[in-house]
Scaffold this active site. Sequence first.
Site, PDB file in Angstrom:
ATOM      1  N   ASP A   3      -6.409 -16.882   3.159  1.00 50.57           N
ATOM      2  CA  ASP A   3      -6.462 -15.861   4.201  1.00 50.57           C
ATOM      3  C   ASP A   3      -5.123 -15.151   4.053  1.00 50.57           C
ATOM      4  O   ASP A   3      -4.086 -15.674   4.487  1.00 50.57           O
ATOM      5  CB  ASP A   3      -6.584 -16.481   5.591  1.00 50.57           C
ATOM      6  CG  ASP A   3      -6.679 -15.406   6.658  1.00 50.57           C
ATOM      7  OD1 ASP A   3      -5.983 -14.369   6.524  1.00 50.57           O
ATOM      8  OD2 ASP A   3      -7.439 -15.573   7.616  1.00 50.57           O
ATOM      9  N   HIS A   4      -5.114 -13.988   3.423  1.00 51.98           N
ATOM     10  CA  HIS A   4      -3.824 -13.430   3.003  1.00 51.98           C
ATOM     11  C   HIS A   4      -2.938 -13.071   4.195  1.00 51.98           C
ATOM     12  O   HIS A   4      -1.723 -12.950   4.052  1.00 51.98           O
ATOM     13  CB  HIS A   4      -4.005 -12.245   2.050  1.00 51.98           C
ATOM     14  CG  HIS A   4      -4.397 -10.962   2.711  1.00 51.98           C
ATOM     15  ND1 HIS A   4      -5.670 -10.674   3.078  1.00 51.98           N
ATOM     16  CD2 HIS A   4      -3.664  -9.876   3.060  1.00 51.98           C
ATOM     17  CE1 HIS A   4      -5.714  -9.466   3.623  1.00 51.98           C
ATOM     18  NE2 HIS A   4      -4.506  -8.961   3.628  1.00 51.98           N
ATOM     19  N   GLU A  18      -7.344   0.391  10.330  1.00 52.59           N
ATOM     20  CA  GLU A  18      -7.114   0.988   9.013  1.00 52.59           C
ATOM     21  C   GLU A  18      -7.529   2.444   9.059  1.00 52.59           C
ATOM     22  O   GLU A  18      -8.514   2.779   9.730  1.00 52.59           O
ATOM     23  CB  GLU A  18      -7.934   0.251   7.964  1.00 52.59           C
ATOM     24  CG  GLU A  18      -7.422  -1.134   7.701  1.00 52.59           C
ATOM     25  CD  GLU A  18      -8.252  -1.827   6.651  1.00 52.59           C
ATOM     26  OE1 GLU A  18      -7.853  -1.834   5.488  1.00 52.59           O
ATOM     27  OE2 GLU A  18      -9.322  -2.352   6.997  1.00 52.59           O
ATOM     28  N   LYS A  73     -12.319   0.480  10.484  1.00 49.58           N
ATOM     29  CA  LYS A  73     -11.973   1.371   9.374  1.00 49.58           C
ATOM     30  C   LYS A  73     -11.971   2.802   9.905  1.00 49.58           C
ATOM     31  O   LYS A  73     -12.673   3.105  10.865  1.00 49.58           O
ATOM     32  CB  LYS A  73     -13.028   1.280   8.266  1.00 49.58           C
ATOM     33  CG  LYS A  73     -13.249  -0.137   7.740  1.00 49.58           C
ATOM     34  CD  LYS A  73     -12.423  -0.396   6.512  1.00 49.58           C
ATOM     35  CE  LYS A  73     -12.717  -1.759   5.932  1.00 49.58           C
ATOM     36  NZ  LYS A  73     -11.561  -2.338   5.242  1.00 49.58           N
ATOM     37  N   LYS A  79     -11.929 -15.280   0.950  1.00 49.02           N
ATOM     38  CA  LYS A  79     -12.983 -15.019   1.908  1.00 49.02           C
ATOM     39  C   LYS A  79     -13.950 -13.971   1.370  1.00 49.02           C
ATOM     40  O   LYS A  79     -13.576 -13.266   0.433  1.00 49.02           O
ATOM     41  CB  LYS A  79     -12.378 -14.564   3.238  1.00 49.02           C
ATOM     42  CG  LYS A  79     -11.446 -13.361   3.095  1.00 49.02           C
ATOM     43  CD  LYS A  79     -11.340 -12.621   4.369  1.00 49.02           C
ATOM     44  CE  LYS A  79     -12.228 -11.433   4.361  1.00 49.02           C
ATOM     45  NZ  LYS A  79     -11.638 -10.214   3.787  1.00 49.02           N
ATOM     46  N   HIS A 102      -8.745 -13.155   9.622  1.00 47.39           N
ATOM     47  CA  HIS A 102      -7.395 -12.697   9.966  1.00 47.39           C
ATOM     48  C   HIS A 102      -7.131 -12.697  11.486  1.00 47.39           C
ATOM     49  O   HIS A 102      -6.111 -13.197  11.951  1.00 47.39           O
ATOM     50  CB  HIS A 102      -7.141 -11.288   9.443  1.00 47.39           C
ATOM     51  CG  HIS A 102      -7.486 -11.092   7.999  1.00 47.39           C
ATOM     52  ND1 HIS A 102      -7.337 -12.075   7.053  1.00 47.39           N
ATOM     53  CD2 HIS A 102      -7.973 -10.015   7.326  1.00 47.39           C
ATOM     54  CE1 HIS A 102      -7.719 -11.606   5.869  1.00 47.39           C
ATOM     55  NE2 HIS A 102      -8.112 -10.372   6.019  1.00 47.39           N
TER      56      HIS A 102
HETATM   57  C1  BG6 Z   1      -9.175  -7.759   3.722  1.00 49.26           C
HETATM   58  C2  BG6 Z   1     -10.441  -7.055   4.084  1.00 49.26           C
HETATM   59  O1  BG6 Z   1      -9.283  -9.125   3.954  1.00 49.26           O
HETATM   60  O2  BG6 Z   1      -8.103  -7.238   4.484  1.00 49.26           O
HETATM   61  C3  BG6 Z   1     -10.300  -5.568   3.888  1.00 49.26           C
HETATM   62  O3  BG6 Z   1     -11.509  -7.531   3.281  1.00 49.26           O
HETATM   63  C4  BG6 Z   1      -9.085  -5.043   4.592  1.00 49.26           C
HETATM   64  O4  BG6 Z   1     -11.463  -4.878   4.327  1.00 49.26           O
HETATM   65  C5  BG6 Z   1      -7.866  -5.881   4.253  1.00 49.26           C
HETATM   66  O5  BG6 Z   1      -8.885  -3.713   4.175  1.00 49.26           O
HETATM   67  C6  BG6 Z   1      -6.679  -5.469   5.075  1.00 49.26           C
HETATM   68  O6  BG6 Z   1      -5.548  -6.130   4.601  1.00 49.26           O
HETATM   69  P1  BG6 Z   1      -4.106  -5.604   4.963  1.00 49.26           P
HETATM   70  O7  BG6 Z   1      -3.187  -6.647   4.446  1.00 49.26           O
HETATM   71  O8  BG6 Z   1      -3.955  -4.278   4.302  1.00 49.26           O
HETATM   72  O9  BG6 Z   1      -4.119  -5.471   6.460  1.00 49.26           O
END
Ligand code: BG6
Length: 506
Positions: A196-197, A235, A357, A167, A259
């Site tokens: 989409d991790h 975050e 953030k 993405k 997400h």
């Molecule tokens: C990413 C975003 O997809 O997900 C980032 O681009 C974000 O901005 C990150 O920090 C958060 O991933 P996770 O797995 O740490 O929640």
Amino acid sequence: MSNPLRDPRDRRLPKVAGPCGLVLFGVTGDLARKKIMPAIYDLANRGLLPPGFGLVGFARREWADEDFAQEVRDAVREHARTPFREEVWAQLSEGIRFVAGDISDPASYVELKRVVDEVDVTRGTMGNHAFYLSIPPGLFPVVVTHLKESGLTARQGREWRRVVVEKPFGHDLRSAQDLDRVLNSAFTPDEIFRIDHYLGKETVQNILAVRFANTMFEPIWNSNYVDNVQITQAEDIGIGGRAGYYDGIGAARDVIQNHLLQLLALTAMEEPLSFSPAEVRQEKEKILSAVTIPANIDLHTARGQYEAGWQGGVPVVGFLDEKGIPATSTTETFAAIRLTLDNRRWAGVPFYLRTGKRLGRRVTEVAVIFKRAPHLPFDSSSIGELSNNALVFRIQPDEGVTVRFGSKVPGTTGMDVRDVTMDFQYGDSFVDTSPEAYERLILDVLLGEPPLFPNSTEVDLSWRILDPILDRWSTLGQPEPYASGGWGPACAYDMIARDGRQWRRP
Ligand code: BG6
């Protein structure tokens, strides 16, 4: 002698990728160093890659194969989940190659093809390659076109070629569809893997397991019992060195479009007929199609931008003072949206999504908050500390599930009741640490299994939800400032207070 307990059809056995290689664009980027390369090593360490696996890096660097191998090794030593083992590294590094190329120069792809063909011969990858585009989406068209024109996407017989994209999948619905056209010009839909991790996270997949493997949750999973659902991705960090990516994108495009809407879909969807990719997607698509955006966007959404403040005892700068961010930027670093679903199960239940953030702490959770009991036979003074029952999927960092309910306070003569929690913690119940999302997702790409990858319909539906909100926001000027280390701007509190509710304090 074969072990009768190890039936190869046993679906619990780990699946090992067949002969294949991966071509990585964007090897010098943060994602490649922190996630992709370590995940490849972790897969090798777990014995899930073929012995002759090939990893070809492509970048504009005057590197030899050994230089790139050293970069990979450093990244692995710093970020891999599993311990470093020289023998695993020795085998993996034998398949590492580097192409010093320019992304827009056709000659670089001729060289890339020569190296990929060579890997096929020396490593036995048999023409099976995934192209991982860990690069800004603006560069996708040029790479895909060159891959095609240089013959790198051509396959014969049973060979496979796949493309992996990260993405953002576009900037809005129109650009997402343009991007799709580019990908479709060289790959068929089942060869395109959109990462989409979040879907690769064990705790996210567990939402479906908890919902559909048990009897006690599903009967109350509806508007008769659920008051509201709060999905939070918070975050504590700022944008770090990502100004170039983040400015003009913002929190909603960065996190909600992908997400958080995926988390909503998994929380709200009906039981699929099976966990086949098609069945799961079908149910997710139904939910995304049922989402109604607020009639009054100004009242039911909120956006903010972090100001200077303190985080973890150190002073931090505000978004507008971050390196690379123009002082006039209207990009939001906090976004909250109230959505409802137009279907029988969820009619009238608000789903509150928020992300930001520089908030109080790093936490992602899905909280299903239930209605109060219809009748409480207690003195009002005895239940002053009783709130709504809740079931919370703790996605990270403290992975698990919490159930909150009321219980009698011991020792009191009256029936004093207050909230208590029952916790399931991954660390207490399972011995192994969970694989990183990228391990699972990269393995699935190599296996050709797409259940955890959103398809283009899901992406389009997500943009249909977000586009009207982003259009409205684009007319509103500066987002409301909020202090770093807090929980977002006042307008986010007002937004939920209008419904007579409040945000959970994770
Ligand atoms: C990413 C975003 O997809 O997900 C980032 O681009 C974000 O901005 C990150 O920090 C958060 O991933 P996770 O797995 O740490 O929640």
